[in-house]
Design a protein around this motif. Structure first.
Motif, PDB file in Angstrom:
ATOM      1  N   VAL A   1       0.892  -1.052   0.369  1.00 18.20           N
ATOM      2  CA  VAL A   1       0.356   0.044  -0.049  1.00 18.20           C
ATOM      3  C   VAL A   1       1.240   1.220  -0.183  1.00 18.20           C
ATOM      4  O   VAL A   1       0.860   2.352  -1.050  1.00 18.20           O
ATOM      5  N   VAL A   2       1.749   1.091   0.851  1.00 15.57           N
ATOM      6  CA  VAL A   2       2.929   2.654   1.426  1.00 15.57           C
ATOM      7  C   VAL A   2       3.390   2.565  -0.756  1.00 15.57           C
ATOM      8  O   VAL A   2       3.472   3.652  -1.075  1.00 15.57           O
ATOM      9  N   ALA A   3       3.721   1.524  -0.711  1.00 17.05           N
ATOM     10  CA  ALA A   3       4.881   1.439  -2.750  1.00 17.05           C
ATOM     11  C   ALA A   3       3.499   1.928  -3.308  1.00 17.05           C
ATOM     12  O   ALA A   3       3.703   3.045  -4.059  1.00 17.05           O
ATOM     13  N   LEU A   4       2.544   1.396  -3.620  1.00 20.97           N
ATOM     14  CA  LEU A   4       1.353   2.615  -4.982  1.00 20.97           C
ATOM     15  C   LEU A   4       1.145   3.495  -4.161  1.00 20.97           C
ATOM     16  O   LEU A   4       0.999   4.552  -4.996  1.00 20.97           O
ATOM     17  N   ARG A   5       0.752   4.463  -3.163  1.00 20.16           N
ATOM     18  CA  ARG A   5       0.884   5.479  -2.827  1.00 20.16           C
ATOM     19  C   ARG A   5       1.734   6.341  -2.869  1.00 20.16           C
ATOM     20  O   ARG A   5       1.456   7.227  -3.980  1.00 20.16           O
ATOM     21  N   ASN A   6       3.269   5.576  -3.182  1.00 20.80           N
ATOM     22  CA  ASN A   6       4.331   6.915  -3.405  1.00 20.80           C
ATOM     23  C   ASN A   6       4.120   6.855  -5.124  1.00 20.80           C
ATOM     24  O   ASN A   6       4.163   7.821  -5.238  1.00 20.80           O
ATOM     25  N   GLN A   7       3.739   5.981  -5.520  1.00 22.65           N
ATOM     26  CA  GLN A   7       3.983   5.815  -7.102  1.00 22.65           C
ATOM     27  C   GLN A   7       2.957   7.055  -7.511  1.00 22.65           C
ATOM     28  O   GLN A   7       3.104   7.296  -8.750  1.00 22.65           O
ATOM     29  N   VAL A   8       1.842   6.470  -6.481  1.00 21.94           N
ATOM     30  CA  VAL A   8       0.478   7.512  -8.048  1.00 21.94           C
ATOM     31  C   VAL A   8       1.406   8.711  -7.262  1.00 21.94           C
ATOM     32  O   VAL A   8       0.656   9.632  -8.304  1.00 21.94           O
ATOM     33  N   ARG A   9       1.704   9.261  -6.523  1.00 22.92           N
ATOM     34  CA  ARG A   9       2.143  10.734  -6.258  1.00 22.92           C
ATOM     35  C   ARG A   9       3.196  11.121  -6.952  1.00 22.92           C
ATOM     36  O   ARG A   9       3.401  12.130  -7.612  1.00 22.92           O
TER      37      ARG A   9
ATOM     38  N   SER B   1      -2.224   8.193 -19.785  1.00 21.08           N
ATOM     39  CA  SER B   1      -1.194   7.969 -18.818  1.00 21.08           C
ATOM     40  C   SER B   1      -2.544   7.883 -17.438  1.00 21.08           C
ATOM     41  O   SER B   1      -2.099   7.626 -16.679  1.00 21.08           O
ATOM     42  N   LYS B   2      -3.662   8.953 -18.002  1.00 18.52           N
ATOM     43  CA  LYS B   2      -4.634   8.910 -17.102  1.00 18.52           C
ATOM     44  C   LYS B   2      -5.615   7.279 -16.879  1.00 18.52           C
ATOM     45  O   LYS B   2      -5.490   7.038 -15.171  1.00 18.52           O
ATOM     46  N   ASP B   3      -5.390   6.626 -18.211  1.00 17.38           N
ATOM     47  CA  ASP B   3      -6.030   5.273 -17.633  1.00 17.38           C
ATOM     48  C   ASP B   3      -4.947   4.738 -17.102  1.00 17.38           C
ATOM     49  O   ASP B   3      -4.868   3.688 -15.834  1.00 17.38           O
ATOM     50  N   ALA B   4      -3.547   4.524 -17.000  1.00 11.10           N
ATOM     51  CA  ALA B   4      -2.517   4.320 -16.042  1.00 11.10           C
ATOM     52  C   ALA B   4      -2.597   4.341 -14.900  1.00 11.10           C
ATOM     53  O   ALA B   4      -2.552   3.289 -13.493  1.00 11.10           O
ATOM     54  N   LEU B   5      -3.029   5.663 -14.451  1.00 12.21           N
ATOM     55  CA  LEU B   5      -2.883   6.583 -12.411  1.00 12.21           C
ATOM     56  C   LEU B   5      -3.809   5.521 -11.808  1.00 12.21           C
ATOM     57  O   LEU B   5      -4.196   5.348 -11.180  1.00 12.21           O
ATOM     58  N   LEU B   6      -5.717   5.512 -13.233  1.00 10.47           N
ATOM     59  CA  LEU B   6      -6.418   4.911 -12.162  1.00 10.47           C
ATOM     60  C   LEU B   6      -6.289   3.603 -12.024  1.00 10.47           C
ATOM     61  O   LEU B   6      -6.873   2.858 -11.566  1.00 10.47           O
ATOM     62  N   LEU B   7      -5.940   2.917 -12.735  1.00  9.36           N
ATOM     63  CA  LEU B   7      -5.773   1.299 -12.669  1.00  9.36           C
ATOM     64  C   LEU B   7      -4.601   1.230 -11.400  1.00  9.36           C
ATOM     65  O   LEU B   7      -4.941   0.718 -10.623  1.00  9.36           O
ATOM     66  N   LEU B   8      -3.720   2.220 -11.527  1.00 11.20           N
ATOM     67  CA  LEU B   8      -2.913   2.125 -10.019  1.00 11.20           C
ATOM     68  C   LEU B   8      -3.334   2.719  -8.831  1.00 11.20           C
ATOM     69  O   LEU B   8      -3.490   1.818  -7.450  1.00 11.20           O
ATOM     70  N   TYR B   9      -4.505   3.817  -9.397  1.00 10.46           N
ATOM     71  CA  TYR B   9      -5.135   4.057  -8.076  1.00 10.46           C
ATOM     72  C   TYR B   9      -6.343   2.715  -7.148  1.00 10.46           C
ATOM     73  O   TYR B   9      -6.576   2.577  -6.340  1.00 10.46           O
ATOM     74  N   GLY B  10      -7.030   1.698  -8.693  1.00 12.98           N
ATOM     75  CA  GLY B  10      -7.787   1.392  -8.526  1.00 12.98           C
ATOM     76  C   GLY B  10      -7.057  -0.125  -7.825  1.00 12.98           C
ATOM     77  O   GLY B  10      -7.826  -0.801  -6.395  1.00 12.98           O
ATOM     78  N   ALA B  11      -5.969  -0.480  -7.430  1.00 14.27           N
ATOM     79  CA  ALA B  11      -5.006  -0.971  -7.344  1.00 14.27           C
ATOM     80  C   ALA B  11      -5.229  -1.250  -5.263  1.00 14.27           C
ATOM     81  O   ALA B  11      -5.070  -1.021  -4.347  1.00 14.27           O
ATOM     82  N   LEU B  12      -4.483   0.143  -4.861  1.00 11.59           N
ATOM     83  CA  LEU B  12      -4.402   1.209  -3.735  1.00 11.59           C
ATOM     84  C   LEU B  12      -5.552   0.922  -3.138  1.00 11.59           C
ATOM     85  O   LEU B  12      -5.721   0.286  -2.408  1.00 11.59           O
ATOM     86  N   LEU B  13      -6.617   1.230  -4.321  1.00  5.04           N
ATOM     87  CA  LEU B  13      -7.949   0.927  -3.135  1.00  5.04           C
ATOM     88  C   LEU B  13      -8.348  -0.300  -2.787  1.00  5.04           C
ATOM     89  O   LEU B  13      -8.301  -0.607  -1.839  1.00  5.04           O
ATOM     90  N   ASP B  14      -7.149  -1.202  -3.697  1.00  9.79           N
ATOM     91  CA  ASP B  14      -8.010  -3.072  -3.597  1.00  9.79           C
ATOM     92  C   ASP B  14      -7.076  -3.241  -2.168  1.00  9.79           C
ATOM     93  O   ASP B  14      -7.809  -3.789  -0.911  1.00  9.79           O
ATOM     94  N   LEU B  15      -6.198  -2.976  -2.733  1.00  6.93           N
ATOM     95  CA  LEU B  15      -4.772  -3.185  -1.448  1.00  6.93           C
ATOM     96  C   LEU B  15      -5.411  -2.749  -0.151  1.00  6.93           C
ATOM     97  O   LEU B  15      -5.071  -3.468   1.337  1.00  6.93           O
ATOM     98  N   ASN B  16      -6.035  -1.325   0.089  1.00  5.23           N
ATOM     99  CA  ASN B  16      -6.365  -0.952   1.242  1.00  5.23           C
ATOM    100  C   ASN B  16      -7.639  -1.653   2.051  1.00  5.23           C
ATOM    101  O   ASN B  16      -7.672  -1.532   3.555  1.00  5.23           O
ATOM    102  N   ALA B  17      -8.307  -2.068   1.111  1.00  4.99           N
ATOM    103  CA  ALA B  17      -9.046  -2.646   1.588  1.00  4.99           C
ATOM    104  C   ALA B  17      -9.342  -3.958   2.677  1.00  4.99           C
ATOM    105  O   ALA B  17      -9.887  -4.623   3.349  1.00  4.99           O
ATOM    106  N   ARG B  18      -8.323  -4.711   1.711  1.00  5.86           N
ATOM    107  CA  ARG B  18      -7.302  -5.622   2.821  1.00  5.86           C
ATOM    108  C   ARG B  18      -7.244  -5.486   3.658  1.00  5.86           C
ATOM    109  O   ARG B  18      -6.780  -6.142   4.070  1.00  5.86           O
ATOM    110  N   VAL B  19      -5.922  -4.466   3.723  1.00  2.63           N
ATOM    111  CA  VAL B  19      -5.781  -4.091   5.400  1.00  2.63           C
ATOM    112  C   VAL B  19      -6.802  -3.881   6.352  1.00  2.63           C
ATOM    113  O   VAL B  19      -6.616  -4.401   7.006  1.00  2.63           O
ATOM    114  N   GLU B  20      -7.605  -3.789   5.885  1.00  2.00           N
ATOM    115  CA  GLU B  20      -8.974  -3.136   6.754  1.00  2.00           C
ATOM    116  C   GLU B  20      -9.017  -4.461   6.715  1.00  2.00           C
ATOM    117  O   GLU B  20      -9.859  -4.382   7.775  1.00  2.00           O
TER     118      GLU B  20
END
Length: 357
Positions: A190-198, A233-252
């Motif tokens: 999650v931390v790695a994906l968050r950094n990649q999105v920023r 780039s937008k499509d790639a970013l949204l896919l990356l952001y979707g993966a971040l949301l999925d993994l964050n749900a797993r953390v919960e």
């Protein structure tokens, strides 16, 4: 595999099919009353409407362990040989009573140690980092599985493994460790994906105004990006952001499982009475420490938790540096978090510890 003779007696098949290596293994460990036939990988067999294809998957699990043994009465030293991991306990039993086994710490070593202990076999599990230094001295700095097996056997016979012996965790501790360590692995992603999105936003001159990228405000912000990014780039970013949301749900989900464990374990509830310690930190501490009685002194626990500084000494001078790196990194992180939370907690603002440190 240990139930195979009983299964053959109950089913009474005309023959048993296995791999070429399996023929040798079955002949060494069992006396079956039916023929054992080797089937080459890729062989296809028709059973009515069912078609079976045989594939050799010997590396599906870690297949073998290197073994060497010493007979205390005769002084006989065995040749080094390999044993299939799933047959290890049965093989050790076949060596006779009063067998003592030495293993190095690893995923396979911990599994075998727990299996052997459940069978009533004495096990010495040694720290692989410290054991490596002893094995280098025994084997003149040479290293391979065969030499390590013989070296461990000699060190065990001489009683030189006691000081580097580590605790074999029980089943409840292993289960809790699996839970907290799996959560840690997902949190790292999650931390790695968050950094990649920023970083991707920064490459296009954009900045998300919200600190929490998975919060409601950030989700609305990402849904309104519009044409501020090129389409690809937008499509790639949204896919990356979707993966971040999925993994964050797993953390919960992991958090909910840990909270359920905390409710059922008195030792976790006891740690949660410390100001600033919640179920996650308490569960990590309980899982990684295990049986507290295995530490003779508080200094041993501090060393295991990597909370002692490095020391360099020359004559009468001594320099202390950063914290040591050998030990349990997750427990070290949890302890530092506990100290930080305790120091910043309103309940402990006027406590003696907060004023001192």
């Amino acid at each position: 595999s240990g139930s195979l003779p009983a299964l053959v007696a109950a089913v009474r098949p005309t023959n048993v099919l296995t791999s070429k290596a399996g023929v040798d293994a079955l002949s060494q460990h069992f006396s079956l009353d039916v023929p054992v036939q080797a089937v080459p990988s890729g062989t296809t067999m028709e059973l009515g409407d069912i078609r079976l294809t045989f594939h050799d998957t010997r590396m599906l699990h870690w297949p073998e362990s290197m073994v060497s043994w010493l007979d205390d009465e005769t002084g006989e030293v065995s040749k080094r040989y390999q044993v299939k991991t799933f047959e290890f306990c049965e093989h050790v039993r076949s060596l006779g009573p009063d067998v003592e086994v030495a293993l190095e710490t690893s995923s396979t070593g911990l599994f075998l140690a727990r299996q052997l202990k459940s069978c009533g076999i004495a096990v010495v599990l040694v720290d692989s980092f410290k054991g490596r230094r002893l094995l280098e001295a025994v084997n003149n700095r040479k290293h391979n599985d065969k030499l390590d097996a013989a070296g461990l056997m000699l060190l065990l016979a001489k009683g030189q493994l006691e000081d580097i012996q580590v605790w074999v965790p029980d089943d409840p501790t292993v289960e809790l460790r699996d839970l907290v360590r799996s959560r840690e692995a997902v949190v790292r992603q999650v931390v790695a994906l968050r950094n990649q999105v920023r970083k991707m936003l920064g490459r296009h001159g954009l900045h998300c105004p919200f600190t929490d990228l998975v919060g409601r405000g950030a989700r609305e912000w990402f849904s309104q990006l519009g044409d501020q990014l090129p389409k690809v780039s937008k499509d790639a970013l949204l896919l990356l952001y979707g993966a971040l949301l999925d993994l964050n749900a797993r953390v919960e989900e992991f958090n909910r499982l840990i909270e359920a464990q905390a409710a059922a374990r008195p030792e976790i509830q006891l740690l949660m009475t410390i100001p600033g310690v919640g179920p996650i930190l308490a569960a990590i501490i309980v899982a990684e420490i295990g049986n507290i009685e295995r530490f003779e002194r508080a200094a041993n626990l501090r060393s295991y938790a990597r909370l002692v500084p490095q020391e360099v000494q020359s004559g009468e001078r001594m320099w202390r540096g950063k914290l040591v790196k050998h030990g349990n990194h997750l427990l070290c992180w949890a302890m530092i978090q506990v100290a930080a939370h305790f120091a910043s907690c309103k309940k402990t603002k006027d406590s003696r510890l907060t004023k001192k440190y």
